[in-house]
Write an enzyme that holds these catalytic residues in place. Structure first.
Site, short mmCIF file in Angstrom:
data_model
loop_
_atom_site.label_atom_id
_atom_site.label_comp_id
_atom_site.label_asym_id
_atom_site.label_seq_id
_atom_site.Cartn_x
_atom_site.Cartn_y
_atom_site.Cartn_z
CB CYS A 173 -1.87 11.47 -30.09
SG CYS A 173 -0.46 11.25 -31.18
CE LYS B 175 1.85 -4.21 -22.63
NZ LYS B 175 0.57 -3.56 -22.99
N GLY C 136 1.27 7.60 -18.64
CA GLY C 136 2.57 8.24 -18.76
C GLY C 136 3.09 8.76 -17.43
N GLY D 33 0.98 7.03 -25.33
CA GLY D 33 -0.31 6.62 -24.79
C GLY D 33 -0.94 7.73 -23.97
CB SER D 34 -3.62 7.60 -21.47
OG SER D 34 -3.13 6.80 -20.40
CD GLU E 71 2.76 11.20 -29.12
OE1 GLU E 71 1.82 11.89 -28.67
OE2 GLU E 71 2.59 10.27 -29.92
CD GLU F 56 -6.16 12.48 -26.42
OE1 GLU F 56 -5.48 12.46 -27.46
OE2 GLU F 56 -5.72 12.10 -25.31
#
Length: 497
Positions: free
Chosen positions: A302, A192, A249, A244-245, A267, A399
Site C-alpha cells: 500500500c 478475519k 473501507g 484493504g481497499s 488503513e 492505485e
C-alpha cells in the site's frame, strides 16, 4: 551436518507440510456451521493447497460470542499485565520455533519468495508481537492535579471485542499489526484473514492456545467478504480494524455507523510519491531505492513508491540507473531462495495490473517491462514495468497494486509537491536532496503519514506509527499510539472529604 536450504529443501518440505483449514473458535478448530468450504489455491502454480472452512454469519456469531464471554469473564482482560506479557512472548517464541513452517505456508499461500517470508515477514510478525508484549506493563495512567478534596485518575481500559479484517499482501504481518496491540491492551479478538491467504492465521491460532492465551480470546474466521460485513455490522463487536481497499473501507465505516457506532480504524490505499531533486546526494542509490520501493513484493504494497518524481536536470541519468536496477527484480519461483520477487496473488489481480499496463501503453511511454512471464504452471508473473508519463495520466493517479512504476519529470520543488499531493491518497512519500532546507520544506508540505528523506522504507522500527492522511485512512498501526486505538479512556473522580 546442516542441510543447505536451497530450492530442493523447500520443495521437499512442502511435500510433508500439514495444513489446517478449519476455523478457530473458542479455543478449538471447527468446521463451518453449514459445513461449507472453499479451496485455497497457491498463486505459485495455481494448484490447490487446502480445503478451508467457508464461514458465514452463524460462525461469526459463535466467534463473537466466545470473544465476549472470554472478555466478560476477565480470563485475559483482568490478568496482571506481566502475565499477559508472558503469554504473548511465549506465543512469539512458538512462532519463532515454527518459523520455517509458517514461512513456507506464507509463500505457498501468497506467492511471496521464501527469502522474503523467512527474512522479513515472519521476523517482522514476531518482532511486532514481542514489541507490544513488552509494552504491556509499561503503560501508565494519569493523576491530574486537581482540587485537594478530590482524587482523580485517567486510565485506559480495554474496549472488549475487537474484529480485525486483514489483506492478502502481507497476510500474517498485517494481522499482527492489529491483533498484537489489541491483545496487549486486554481485548478479545476475532480475526478475519483474506480468503486469498488464510492459512498462516489459522496455524498461529493453535499456537496461541499452546502459549496459554485462553480459549475465546483469539478466534479466526476464514471466508469471503460476507464475513467482514457480518463483523462490521455485529452489535457485540466494539471495534473493527481494517486494512484493504478504499471501497471496502467505506462500506465498513457505513456498516459500523448503521449498527452500534463501533470504533473503526482504516488503513487504505496509496499512490506514494518518491521525489528526487537535482542535488540528490547519490543518484545510483536513489535509483536502487526507487526500484525496491515499487518492485519489492511484486508492487503489492500500500505504501509502495509507485510515482517517481525526478527533477529534469537529472532525469536522464536517474532513469538509466533505474532501468538497470529494475533488472534485479525479475520474478522467479517463490521456493527458490535466490528469487527476489515471486508471483502476483491471483489471476484477478494479475488481470487488473495487466489492464493498467495496457492503459499505460496508450497514454505514456513504456521504458521497461510490461510483459507477462510463464514460470510455473498457472502462476501469475509479471515483469517489473516502468512508464514515463504526464502527472495527470491515469497510471500516475490510480492505485495499481502491482510492479508498475510511473516516472514523472518536474522542474521545481513547488511543482513536485503539488504533483505529490494531487491524489486522494496520503500514505507515504519521500524526498532526496543534499539541502536540509529542501528536506525540511518538503517533509512538512507533503500530505502523507510517513515521509522519508534520502531513503525509502529502509528502516523497520515499531516505534514509528504507520497510517495515512486523506483517503488513505485513519488511525495508526504500530508504536505506542496503536495501543490507544484499542482502549477507552476513563476519568475517575473521588471526593475525599
Amino acid at each position: 551436518m546442516t542441510q543447505v536450504k536451497d530450492r530442493a529443501y523447500w520443495f521437499e518440505k512442502r511435500e510433508t507440510l500439514q495444513i489446517e483449514g478449519r476455523a478457530f473458535i473458542d479455543g478449538a478448530y471447527v468446521d463451518a456451521c453449514k459445513g461449507a468450504t472453499f479451496c485455497s489455491y497457491s498463486p505459485i502454480d495455481g494448484q490447490p493447497l487446502a480445503t478451508v472452512a467457508a464461514c458465514t454469519d452463524a460462525d461469526v456469531n459463535l466467534a463473537v460470542a466466545a470473544a465476549r464471554r472470554s472478555f466478560n469473564a476477565g480470563v485475559w482482560a483482568d490478568l496482571p499485565p506481566r502475565e499477559r506479557k508472558a503469554a504473548l512472548l511465549k506465543w512469539a517464541a512458538l512462532m519463532q520455533a515454527h518459523l520455517e513452517e509458517l514461512a513456507l505456508l506464507e509463500s505457498l499461500d501468497s506467492g511471496k519468495p521464501i527469502s522474503d517470508t523467512t527474512g522479513g515477514d515472519l521476523p517482522g510478525t514476531i518482532y511486532c508481537l514481542e514489541w507490544f508484549a513488552e509494552l504491556v506493563d509499561k503503560v501508565h495512567g494519569e493523576v491530574p492535579a486537581i482540587d485537594p478534596q478530590f482524587f482523580g485518575t485517567v486510565t485506559h481500559q480495554a474496549l472488549g471485542v475487537v474484529a480485525a479484517v486483514v489483506p492478502w499482501n502481507y497476510p500474517l504481518l498485517m494481522a499482527a499489526w492489529k491483533f498484537s496491540p489489541a491483545l496487549a491492551a486486554g481485548n478479545s479478538v476475532v480475526l478475519k484473514p483474506s480468503e486469498k491467504s488464510p492459512l498462516t492465521a489459522l496455524r498461529i491460532a493453535g499456537l496461541a492456545l499452546q502459549a496459554g492465551i485462553p480459549a475465546g480470546v483469539f478466534n479466526v474466521v476464514p471466508g469471503d467478504g460476507s464475513v467482514g460485513r457480518a463483523l462490521s455490522l455485529h452489535l457485540d463487536v466494539d471495534c473493527i480494524a481494517f486494512t484493504g481497499s478504499g471501497k471496502v473501507g467505506r462500506q465498513i465505516a457505513a456498516n459500523a455507523a448503521s449498527s452500534n457506532l463501533k470504533r473503526v480504524w482504516l488503513e487504505l490505499g496509496g499512490k506514494s510519491a518518491n521525489i528526487v531533486m537535482a542535488d540528490c546526494p547519490d543518484i545510483p542509490r536513489a535509483a536502487a531505492s526507487a526500484a525496491a520501493a515499487i518492485f519489492a513484493n511484486m508492487g503489492q504494497i500500500c505504501s509502495a513508491g509507485s510515482r517517481l518524481l525526478v527533477q529534469r536536470a537529472v532525469a536522464d541519468e536517474l532513469i538509466a540507473e533505474l532501468i538497470e536496477a529494475a533488472k534485479g527484480y525479475q520474478p522467479g519461483h517463490p521456493l527458490d531462495p535466490q528469487s527476489v520477487t515471486g508471483s502476483i496473488i491471483d489471476r484477478i489481480q494479475f488481470e487488473q495490473v495487466a489492464r493498467y499496463i495496457d492503459i499505460g501503453k496508450r497514454e505514456a511511454r513504456l521504458l521497461a517491462g510490461g510483459n507477462a512471464l510463464s514460470l510455473a504452471g498457472e502462476g501469475a508473473y509479471l515483469e517489473p514495468t516502468i512508464f514515463l508519463a504526464d502527472a495527470n495520466a491515469r497510471i500516475a493517479n490510480e492505485e495499481i497494486f502491482g510492479p508498475v512504476l510511473t516516472v514523472i519529470v518536474f522542474d521545481t520543488l513547488e511543482e513536485a509537491i503539488a504533483i505529490a499531493n494531487q491524489t486522494e491518497y496520503g500514505l507515504a512519500a519521500a524526498v532526496w536532496s543534499s539541502n536540509i532546507d529542501t528536506l525540511r520544506t518538503a517533509t512538512r508540505a507533503l500530505k502523507a503519514g510517513t515521509v522519508w528523506g534520502n531513503c525509502y522504507d529502509e528502516l523497520v522500527d515499531m516505534n514509528f506509527p504507520f497510517g495515512g492522511f486523506k483517503e488513505s485512512g485513519n488511525g495508526r498501526d504500530n508504536s505506542a499510539h496503536a495501543l490507544s486505538k484499542y482502549t477507552e479512556l476513563k476519568s475517575t473522580i473521588i471526593r475525599c472529604g
